[in-house]
Design a protein around this motif. Structure first.
Motif, PDB file in Angstrom:
ATOM      1  N   UNK A   5      14.178   7.511  12.526  1.00  0.00           N
ATOM      2  CA  UNK A   5      14.159   6.987  11.639  1.00  0.00           C
ATOM      3  C   UNK A   5      12.926   5.638  12.489  1.00  0.00           C
ATOM      4  N   UNK A  27       0.570   2.337  11.678  1.00  0.00           N
ATOM      5  CA  UNK A  27      -0.033   2.327  10.134  1.00  0.00           C
ATOM      6  C   UNK A  27      -0.786   0.659  10.134  1.00  0.00           C
ATOM      7  N   UNK A  28       0.288  -0.254   9.792  1.00  0.00           N
ATOM      8  CA  UNK A  28      -0.145  -1.797   9.022  1.00  0.00           C
ATOM      9  C   UNK A  28      -0.938  -2.440  10.167  1.00  0.00           C
ATOM     10  N   UNK A  31       0.792  -2.013  -0.305  1.00  0.00           N
ATOM     11  CA  UNK A  31       0.365  -0.093   0.045  1.00  0.00           C
ATOM     12  C   UNK A  31       1.057   1.109   0.225  1.00  0.00           C
ATOM     13  N   UNK A  90      12.177   5.676   0.598  1.00  0.00           N
ATOM     14  CA  UNK A  90      12.585   6.711   1.389  1.00  0.00           C
ATOM     15  C   UNK A  90      14.006   6.116   2.343  1.00  0.00           C
ATOM     16  N   UNK A 121       9.599   7.155  11.730  1.00  0.00           N
ATOM     17  CA  UNK A 121       9.084   7.163  10.866  1.00  0.00           C
ATOM     18  C   UNK A 121       8.617   5.150  10.826  1.00  0.00           C
ATOM     19  N   UNK A 122       9.644   4.513  11.001  1.00  0.00           N
ATOM     20  CA  UNK A 122       9.322   2.512  11.327  1.00  0.00           C
ATOM     21  C   UNK A 122       8.615   2.229  12.115  1.00  0.00           C
ATOM     22  N   UNK A 139      -4.291  -1.471   9.562  1.00  0.00           N
ATOM     23  CA  UNK A 139      -4.925  -1.483   8.829  1.00  0.00           C
ATOM     24  C   UNK A 139      -5.487  -2.986   8.291  1.00  0.00           C
ATOM     25  N   UNK A 166       1.566   3.606   1.347  1.00  0.00           N
ATOM     26  CA  UNK A 166       2.204   4.316   3.013  1.00  0.00           C
ATOM     27  C   UNK A 166       3.914   3.202   2.731  1.00  0.00           C
ATOM     28  N   UNK A 186       4.656   3.580  10.378  1.00  0.00           N
ATOM     29  CA  UNK A 186       4.755   2.653   9.488  1.00  0.00           C
ATOM     30  C   UNK A 186       4.121   1.684   9.680  1.00  0.00           C
ATOM     31  N   UNK A 207       7.359   4.668   2.312  1.00  0.00           N
ATOM     32  CA  UNK A 207       8.908   4.577   3.103  1.00  0.00           C
ATOM     33  C   UNK A 207       9.871   3.665   2.399  1.00  0.00           C
TER      34      UNK A 207
END
Lengths: 336, 97
Positions: free
Chosen positions: B71, B81-82, A183, A192, B74-75, B85, A185, B78, A189
């Motif tokens: 980092x 989020x996963x 997906x 990046x 960000x990790x 979801x 996002x 994400x 990621x």
């Protein structure tokens, strides 16, 4: 206070190991194993062995965890709790083996405790021997000096073992089924993250000469980039197909061996580098080893030979691409 | 003085970690637990990073610490989020009192 922290760390480590072995749910066991690896890395850091801590975190927890999770994916969900369905066998015999093992373990712990209490005969180990010769090793990080110079043969064999392991994987299996398109996002990621991982790998490789780091850590970080690409539907190393990928698999062993033999021509023994050239030769070997370790770990994650005529993009077009390799954006990572 | 300020930042950061861990253990469903983890851990790690930056040389170590913080943020975002979801896709409903 520090003692309390250490005891807590040890207790958690043993507890996680126990839980990971004891649970009947394989997925839970794998996740506990990853947590165990991360904690073990902390313990190594606490023991002032940052090189080992880095390797444990990157390979022991990260890459091995990814390998185990990928292997778990191939299991049918019903089989993941397979130990649960097996009725415990009754009788004395089943108790004998665990009993003997427990006794052996208690003996080991008692022996260690006795050795610790009675004082080790050489408390500084080989530190002084290594530090005495480090000026001629070509690097200033003692761990790299041992791994790539004093005991270079061991490292050569380690990389050879990895190569043989991946050849075995190729002989036995075909590639795991590809992962779904990610997906947005995650895709963003990973886009990046990949350049960052490549830079971090290069940094670890370079810094290994004078600080914690080196080929194994760098290779594992590059392999992590390959795994991330694979998880998002790309293919970093198409192992059985491209000459470049095959070359990357053998580069480490080949360059290591070639260097070892080349220094024999100048009059030294196998892998006995001339002191003036040692730094450059070690860097050369480490670059090749990094590429190989990354390629080998990625190939292991892929799980085997690529299927013939199976292109990464055929799912989109619906048409197999028999001769030309499919255009893959993941291709670039094979060159790094 | 600097050490004292750094200790203050680190202690506050650890308090956030503690709150996050308690939230992970005590909150009723997966979404609220994620909320506790990500919010508290990111803020906790941020304060911890500030505390550590005050104690290291400016320059490369500071940059490395900031990079680690970014980092991890960000990790973890994400990752959460996963998880959220996937939980929603599997039909796990949100908790209601």
């Amino acid at each position: 206070m520090i003692l309390i922290g250490d005891l807590l760390l040890i207790g958690l480590l043993v507890g996680l190991a126990w839980l990971s072995l004891g649970t009947r749910d394989l997925r839970r066991a794998v996740i506990l194993f990853i947590a165990f690896g991360l904690l073990l890395a902390l313990v190594w850091a606490r023991l002032e062995a940052p090189d080992v801590a880095l390797a444990e975190a990157a390979i022991g927890a990260g890459l091995t965890g990814a390998l185990l999770l990928a292997a778990l994916r191939d299991y049918p969900p019903a089989a993941r709790g397979v130990a649960d369905s097996r009725a415990p066998a009754s009788g004395v015999r089943t108790a004998v083996l665990p009993g003997l093992l427990s006794l052996a373990l208690v003996g080991c712990v008692a022996g260690l405790a006795w050795a610790f209490a009675s004082g080790t005969p050489h408390p500084e180990g080989l530190t002084s021997a290594v530090m005495g010769e480090i000026g001629r090793s070509g690097v200033s990080n003692p761990v790299t000096a041992v791994l790539l110079n004093f005991r270079a043969l061991d490292t050569l064999l380690e990389i050879a073992v990895l190569l043989v392991a991946v050849l075995g994987i190729f002989a036995l299996n075909t590639e795991r089924r590809p992962y779904e398109q990610p997906e947005p996002v995650v895709a963003a990621f990973v886009r990046w993250l990949i350049p960052l991982l490549v830079v971090a790998g290069g940094y670890l490789l370079w810094v290994g000469a004078h600080a914690p780091g080196g080929a194994f850590q760098a290779g594992a970080v590059l392999a992590a980039a390959g795994v991330a690409l694979r998880l998002t539907g790309h293919r970093a190393v198409r192992a059985a197909e491209s000459t470049l990928a095959r070359l990357s698999l053998v580069a480490g062993v080949a360059v290591f061996l070639a260097t070892g033999i080349a220094v024999m021509l100048t009059g030294g023994a196998f892998l006995e580098y001339p002191a003036a050239l040692a730094g450059s030769l070690i860097l050369l070997i480490e670059v090749a080893a990094t590429i190989s370790i990354a390629a080998i770990l990625i190939s292991a994650f892929n799980g085997g030979r690529a299927l013939a005529h199976q292109g990464a993009r055929t799912a989109q077009t619906g048409q197999p691409l028999p001769d030309s390799p499919p255009p893959s954006r993941g291709n670039g990572a094979a060159e790094c | 003085m600097i050490d004292l300020i750094a200790a203050g930042f680190i202690t506050t950061g650890l308090a956030f970690f503690l709150a996050g861990s308690i939230g992970l253990l005590r909150l009723p469903d997966i979404y609220t637990r994620l909320h506790a983890l990500t919010k508290a851990d990111n803020l906790g790690l941020g304060l911890l990073t500030i505390g550590l930056i005050l104690q290291v040389d400016t320059g490369l170590p500071t940059g490395k610490l900031l990079l680690i913080w970014l980092l991890v943020m960000a990790a973890s975002s994400v990752g959460s989020h996963l998880i959220a979801r996937r939980a929603r896709a599997e039909g796990i409903s949100t908790w209601s009192p």
